[in-house]
Scaffold this motif. Sequence first.
Motif, PDB file in Angstrom:
ATOM      1  N   ALA A   1       0.832  -1.073  -0.062  1.00 24.36           N
ATOM      2  CA  ALA A   1      -0.041  -0.054  -0.094  1.00 24.36           C
ATOM      3  C   ALA A   1       0.866   1.266   0.201  1.00 24.36           C
ATOM      4  O   ALA A   1       0.518   2.245  -0.957  1.00 24.36           O
ATOM      5  N   THR A   2       2.048   1.119   0.766  1.00 22.87           N
ATOM      6  CA  THR A   2       2.863   2.401   0.792  1.00 22.87           C
ATOM      7  C   THR A   2       3.518   2.631  -0.515  1.00 22.87           C
ATOM      8  O   THR A   2       3.783   3.724  -0.955  1.00 22.87           O
ATOM      9  N   LYS A   3       3.754   1.576  -1.107  1.00 26.11           N
ATOM     10  CA  LYS A   3       4.727   1.524  -2.374  1.00 26.11           C
ATOM     11  C   LYS A   3       3.527   2.223  -3.597  1.00 26.11           C
ATOM     12  O   LYS A   3       4.014   2.841  -4.512  1.00 26.11           O
ATOM     13  N   TRP A   4       2.242   1.907  -3.365  1.00 24.35           N
ATOM     14  CA  TRP A   4       1.344   2.202  -4.353  1.00 24.35           C
ATOM     15  C   TRP A   4       1.004   3.936  -4.034  1.00 24.35           C
ATOM     16  O   TRP A   4       1.088   4.466  -4.945  1.00 24.35           O
ATOM     17  N   LEU A   5       1.043   4.188  -2.930  1.00 21.08           N
ATOM     18  CA  LEU A   5       0.612   5.634  -2.489  1.00 21.08           C
ATOM     19  C   LEU A   5       1.701   6.581  -2.778  1.00 21.08           C
ATOM     20  O   LEU A   5       1.461   7.769  -3.268  1.00 21.08           O
ATOM     21  N   ALA A   6       2.854   6.075  -2.878  1.00 21.27           N
ATOM     22  CA  ALA A   6       4.086   6.910  -3.107  1.00 21.27           C
ATOM     23  C   ALA A   6       4.053   7.639  -4.616  1.00 21.27           C
ATOM     24  O   ALA A   6       4.331   8.778  -4.722  1.00 21.27           O
ATOM     25  N   GLY A   7       3.122   7.003  -5.649  1.00 21.83           N
ATOM     26  CA  GLY A   7       2.937   7.677  -6.865  1.00 21.83           C
ATOM     27  C   GLY A   7       1.616   8.123  -7.142  1.00 21.83           C
ATOM     28  O   GLY A   7       1.242   8.654  -8.185  1.00 21.83           O
ATOM     29  N   GLU A   8       0.775   8.151  -6.124  1.00 20.86           N
ATOM     30  CA  GLU A   8      -0.705   8.548  -6.305  1.00 20.86           C
ATOM     31  C   GLU A   8      -0.926  10.023  -6.004  1.00 20.86           C
ATOM     32  O   GLU A   8       0.038  10.609  -5.211  1.00 20.86           O
ATOM     33  N   LYS A   9      -1.703  10.818  -6.768  1.00 20.56           N
ATOM     34  CA  LYS A   9      -2.106  12.096  -6.494  1.00 20.56           C
ATOM     35  C   LYS A   9      -3.269  12.053  -5.510  1.00 20.56           C
ATOM     36  O   LYS A   9      -4.419  11.636  -5.855  1.00 20.56           O
ATOM     37  N   LEU A  10      -2.864  12.600  -4.523  1.00 16.65           N
ATOM     38  CA  LEU A  10      -4.089  12.698  -3.579  1.00 16.65           C
ATOM     39  C   LEU A  10      -4.854  14.307  -3.420  1.00 16.65           C
ATOM     40  O   LEU A  10      -4.496  15.330  -4.123  1.00 16.65           O
TER      41      LEU A  10
END
Length: 385
Positions: free
Chosen positions: A320-329
């Motif tokens: 989840a952390t690895k995915w979130l790193a590239g996500e635009k929040l």
Amino acid sequence: MDFDLSWILLGLPLAFVLGRLSSRMDLRQVRQDNRQAPKAYFKGLNFLLNEQQDKAIDAFIEAVQNDPETADLHFALGNLFRRRGEYHRAVRVHEHLLSRADLSREDRDRAQHGLAQDFLKAGLLDRAEEALRRLEGSAYEAEARLALLAIYERSRDWEQAAEIARRMQTAKQGDFSGRLAHYLCEQATEQARHAQLDTAHQLLQEAVRIAPQTPRPRIELARIQHRLNQSQAAWQTLQTLAQTTPQGLPLAAPLMLEVAAATGQQDAAAQLLRARYAQMPSLDLLDALVALNTAPAEGEGQSRDWYVQHLAKEPSLVAATKWLAGEKLEHEEHHPAVQKALEHASKPLSRYRCAACGFEARQHFWHCPGCQSWDSYPARRVEEL
Ligand SMILES: [Zn+2]
């Protein structure tokens, strides 16, 4: 010839009297000895009760000289001293036993075994090694060899350890093939550290031959082959590893990427990793697939999405952390702080943990530095256990 019968009539009673006399003298001697022996025991016991152990040992040794049938008393005394942590006294008792010429072979071995135990408990490993080696061929042989193995492992003397493991294997004192392969791998690591790659290569080939169903020899052989610029051979070794011990593949994934790049086998590597990931969704395999830019399954978007898809298979804070790193929040200004907190929280989850003692480490160990167990670290991260 003139034969006088009166000599016989006179001689018979004389022989009878002499015989009685000599038997009475023997009895007196025995009685005297028996009187002396308990006296020495009581003296010894008295010293023992008064915490004067050295004097007690002297008294018991004196007792044993009067009565050679007292070996058991000495064994009991030796054990007692060892249990109390008074190793030099235990050693004295056992050494005295060994110096006795009248000791049976069985008791001599028992005393030698006791002496080895004293040195082991006292941490005098050199002397323990010597004492244990003397137990070869005795009833204590298997036990002594196991103790020797523990000594050689502790002192990282892999050559001697391998020699003992070979002997135990030959004598059918257990299955030591896995352990022997580890010793050869350890020797190979030492050799590779000193740039002796050819020797390391030979040792690892022997390890593969001895324990073909264990992952370590092949992983390390492939690493050395790659270092020797035999990348094609390394690729072959890794392919065999994937077939024979697929559970070890997550540990070999980063090496496989290097070897695949050197041999132009990226597609074959991706196929192999995908097949294994479908059976066992491991983060190390997924990381390797992301590095090869290959989707774990057909038509599944960009590499970053594969981490979130992984969550459907296994709940994973790391993924989840690895995915979130590239996500635009939506609240992007908070992203760095949230990301940092998540990375901090997920770090311990990426460790490896010994199944025997719970010792955690960032790297994978074949031999636990905490409890000295072999193969106690699964090839999976803490979060995946
Ligand atoms: Zn452990």
